[in-house]
Design a protein around this motif. Sequence first.
Motif, PDB file in Angstrom:
ATOM      1  N   LEU A   1      53.422 -13.273   4.942  1.00 25.86           N
ATOM      2  CA  LEU A   1      53.350 -14.717   5.099  1.00 25.86           C
ATOM      3  C   LEU A   1      51.939 -14.964   5.494  1.00 25.86           C
ATOM      4  CD1 LEU A   1      56.443 -16.244   7.444  1.00 25.86           C
ATOM      5  CD2 LEU A   1      55.799 -16.460   4.849  1.00 25.86           C
ATOM      6  N   ILE A   2      50.911 -14.278   5.359  1.00 30.57           N
ATOM      7  CA  ILE A   2      49.630 -14.748   5.670  1.00 30.57           C
ATOM      8  C   ILE A   2      48.821 -14.705   4.097  1.00 30.57           C
ATOM      9  CG2 ILE A   2      47.523 -13.739   6.596  1.00 30.57           C
ATOM     10  CD1 ILE A   2      49.270 -12.370   8.788  1.00 30.57           C
ATOM     11  N   HIS A   3      48.420 -15.767   3.641  1.00 31.37           N
ATOM     12  CA  HIS A   3      47.715 -16.050   2.465  1.00 31.37           C
ATOM     13  C   HIS A   3      46.471 -16.372   2.463  1.00 31.37           C
ATOM     14  CE1 HIS A   3      51.964 -15.702   1.496  1.00 31.37           C
ATOM     15  NE2 HIS A   3      52.278 -16.968   2.152  1.00 31.37           N
ATOM     16  N   ASP A   4      45.898 -16.452   3.686  1.00 28.49           N
ATOM     17  CA  ASP A   4      44.543 -16.931   3.581  1.00 28.49           C
ATOM     18  C   ASP A   4      43.531 -16.643   4.902  1.00 28.49           C
ATOM     19  OD1 ASP A   4      45.519 -18.559   5.552  1.00 28.49           O
ATOM     20  OD2 ASP A   4      45.325 -20.520   3.938  1.00 28.49           O
ATOM     21  N   ILE A   5      42.293 -16.701   4.760  1.00 24.30           N
ATOM     22  CA  ILE A   5      41.492 -16.269   6.191  1.00 24.30           C
ATOM     23  C   ILE A   5      41.003 -17.590   6.481  1.00 24.30           C
ATOM     24  CG2 ILE A   5      39.467 -14.974   6.836  1.00 24.30           C
ATOM     25  CD1 ILE A   5      39.761 -13.154   4.490  1.00 24.30           C
ATOM     26  N   LYS A   6      41.383 -17.744   7.957  1.00 24.06           N
ATOM     27  CA  LYS A   6      40.941 -19.166   8.609  1.00 24.06           C
ATOM     28  C   LYS A   6      40.106 -18.938   9.610  1.00 24.06           C
ATOM     29  CE  LYS A   6      44.968 -21.535   7.172  1.00 24.06           C
ATOM     30  NZ  LYS A   6      46.085 -22.348   7.566  1.00 24.06           N
ATOM     31  N   PRO A   7      39.314 -19.797  10.380  1.00 26.56           N
ATOM     32  CA  PRO A   7      38.908 -19.566  11.586  1.00 26.56           C
ATOM     33  C   PRO A   7      40.153 -19.669  12.878  1.00 26.56           C
ATOM     34  CG  PRO A   7      37.839 -21.567  10.428  1.00 26.56           C
ATOM     35  CD  PRO A   7      39.150 -21.228   9.646  1.00 26.56           C
ATOM     36  N   ALA A   8      39.828 -18.818  13.854  1.00 24.88           N
ATOM     37  CA  ALA A   8      40.843 -18.673  14.667  1.00 24.88           C
ATOM     38  C   ALA A   8      41.472 -20.084  15.183  1.00 24.88           C
ATOM     39  CB  ALA A   8      40.218 -17.984  15.906  1.00 24.88           C
ATOM     40  N   ALA A   9      40.433 -20.977  15.433  1.00 27.31           N
ATOM     41  CA  ALA A   9      40.971 -22.431  15.703  1.00 27.31           C
ATOM     42  C   ALA A   9      41.734 -23.168  14.942  1.00 27.31           C
ATOM     43  CB  ALA A   9      39.439 -23.196  16.230  1.00 27.31           C
ATOM     44  N   GLN A  10      41.530 -22.892  13.752  1.00 31.74           N
ATOM     45  CA  GLN A  10      42.305 -23.535  12.803  1.00 31.74           C
ATOM     46  C   GLN A  10      43.895 -22.815  12.966  1.00 31.74           C
ATOM     47  OE1 GLN A  10      41.604 -26.428  10.579  1.00 31.74           O
ATOM     48  NE2 GLN A  10      43.827 -26.043  10.612  1.00 31.74           N
ATOM     49  N   ILE A  11      43.806 -21.586  13.003  1.00 32.09           N
ATOM     50  CA  ILE A  11      45.329 -20.864  13.197  1.00 32.09           C
ATOM     51  C   ILE A  11      45.892 -21.443  14.322  1.00 32.09           C
ATOM     52  CG2 ILE A  11      46.159 -18.666  13.573  1.00 32.09           C
ATOM     53  CD1 ILE A  11      43.818 -17.179  12.081  1.00 32.09           C
ATOM     54  N   ILE A  12      45.277 -21.423  15.382  1.00 29.64           N
ATOM     55  CA  ILE A  12      45.968 -22.037  16.680  1.00 29.64           C
ATOM     56  C   ILE A  12      46.352 -23.574  16.476  1.00 29.64           C
ATOM     57  CG2 ILE A  12      45.573 -22.807  19.113  1.00 29.64           C
ATOM     58  CD1 ILE A  12      43.671 -20.125  19.202  1.00 29.64           C
ATOM     59  N   GLU A  13      45.317 -24.234  15.933  1.00 28.08           N
ATOM     60  CA  GLU A  13      45.784 -25.663  15.597  1.00 28.08           C
ATOM     61  C   GLU A  13      47.035 -26.047  14.508  1.00 28.08           C
ATOM     62  OE1 GLU A  13      44.196 -29.931  13.608  1.00 28.08           O
ATOM     63  OE2 GLU A  13      42.656 -28.226  14.357  1.00 28.08           O
ATOM     64  N   ASP A  14      47.058 -25.114  13.459  1.00 24.96           N
ATOM     65  CA  ASP A  14      48.110 -24.866  12.513  1.00 24.96           C
ATOM     66  C   ASP A  14      49.733 -24.512  13.445  1.00 24.96           C
ATOM     67  OD1 ASP A  14      46.510 -25.645  10.390  1.00 24.96           O
ATOM     68  OD2 ASP A  14      46.311 -23.611   9.739  1.00 24.96           O
ATOM     69  N   MET A  15      49.335 -23.518  14.327  1.00 23.86           N
ATOM     70  CA  MET A  15      50.673 -22.951  14.908  1.00 23.86           C
ATOM     71  C   MET A  15      51.158 -24.262  15.536  1.00 23.86           C
ATOM     72  SD  MET A  15      50.237 -19.138  16.067  1.00 23.86           S
ATOM     73  CE  MET A  15      51.974 -19.165  16.772  1.00 23.86           C
ATOM     74  N   VAL A  16      50.332 -24.810  16.519  1.00 19.18           N
ATOM     75  CA  VAL A  16      50.707 -26.019  17.417  1.00 19.18           C
ATOM     76  C   VAL A  16      51.607 -27.007  16.706  1.00 19.18           C
ATOM     77  CG1 VAL A  16      49.965 -27.616  18.970  1.00 19.18           C
ATOM     78  CG2 VAL A  16      49.063 -25.268  19.210  1.00 19.18           C
ATOM     79  N   GLN A  17      50.818 -27.436  15.280  1.00 21.82           N
ATOM     80  CA  GLN A  17      51.342 -28.616  14.416  1.00 21.82           C
ATOM     81  C   GLN A  17      52.728 -28.066  14.079  1.00 21.82           C
ATOM     82  OE1 GLN A  17      50.231 -31.579  14.550  1.00 21.82           O
ATOM     83  NE2 GLN A  17      48.615 -30.937  16.138  1.00 21.82           N
ATOM     84  N   GLU A  18      52.740 -26.723  13.503  1.00 23.56           N
ATOM     85  CA  GLU A  18      54.172 -26.275  13.074  1.00 23.56           C
ATOM     86  C   GLU A  18      55.310 -26.219  14.239  1.00 23.56           C
ATOM     87  OE1 GLU A  18      51.796 -23.472   9.921  1.00 23.56           O
ATOM     88  OE2 GLU A  18      52.708 -22.589  11.506  1.00 23.56           O
ATOM     89  N   PHE A  19      54.740 -26.023  15.618  1.00 25.62           N
ATOM     90  CA  PHE A  19      55.646 -25.792  16.405  1.00 25.62           C
ATOM     91  C   PHE A  19      56.349 -27.393  16.663  1.00 25.62           C
ATOM     92  CE2 PHE A  19      56.559 -26.293  20.925  1.00 25.62           C
ATOM     93  CZ  PHE A  19      57.182 -25.098  21.265  1.00 25.62           C
ATOM     94  N   ARG A  20      55.444 -28.313  16.820  1.00 29.74           N
ATOM     95  CA  ARG A  20      55.746 -29.547  17.023  1.00 29.74           C
ATOM     96  C   ARG A  20      56.764 -29.893  16.097  1.00 29.74           C
ATOM     97  NH1 ARG A  20      49.724 -31.064  19.502  1.00 29.74           N
ATOM     98  NH2 ARG A  20      50.437 -30.776  21.854  1.00 29.74           N
TER      99      ARG A  20
END
Length: 315
Positions: A285-304
């Motif tokens: 399910l991992i399709h790209d290389i991102k900054p760690a901050a973007q990974i965390i922001e994405d997870m939080v938005q997906e969670f909400r």
Amino acid sequence: MTNKITELFNIKYPIIQAGMIWNSGWRLASAASNAGALGLIGAGSMYPDVLREHIQKCKAATNQPFGVNVPMLYPNIEEIMDIIVDEDVKIVFTSAGNPKTWTSWLQDRGIVVVHVVSSLKFALKAQDAGVDAVVAEGFEAGGHNGRDETTTLTLIPMVKEQLHIPLIAAGGIATGQAMLACMALGADAVQVGSRFVASEESSAHIAFKNVVVDAKEGDTQLTLKELAPVRLIKNKFFNEVQELYKKGPTVEELKQLLGRARAKRGMFEGDLDDGELEIGQIAGLIHDIKPAAQIIEDMVQEFRGAQKLVKEISL
């Protein structure tokens, strides 16, 4: 998103960036901490002087809490622990050993101690040892793994049923939806490893990161259970292990094939043929290389977003 784990670590989000060997240096740990998660430095692939350097650089790069993950089979464990205390690290995750050995010693020096387990049996032993929290890691996880092959979906509620200290879920978690699922099952937070391997700040070789991004379902498998179970991407080395198994090898023959520094060759140096390529099943399910901050922001938005969806479809 305040709960027992965010209060324990004084962090914004209940997300822990796993302290993985050859992947989790000061750049990744500080980036994760700066983004509101708990960053961990992976001491398992560091000589003591290298660990000290990473801790000092992490302190310079963030004013947020961070910790160190310490496999207790480390040959220089006493020196490692002394460095952690000397450098005033306040959070330690221990693994691969008896939690009774170091928990009280660390806590007496003002350090929060979390222990990583792969079964209910060892979760209860960690609790009895007095740890502040437990990471329960399912069979899906990358790297060294439990022998019981209990999946995260099964393990978390089993542990939650009998644990009275904070519980962190790990294994197969790379999205906010998975985070919500684990917390619905009783976890207070999640520990994320494989998703952060494919981050810009990970110290992994770019060739390994690209292999992770290209991985599909079924490309990883747990092997070498007679030594220490490890989940690997299938490559030339993995195939050699499988061929050896057809001959009914002894433990010594497996050790001889494994040799030394396979993980470093694969993950840190980028030897995609003869190195160990440790990653979790979630790599599909991992399709790209991102900054760690973007990974965390994405997870939080997906969670909400998942929270909102659940409310809309609730009975």
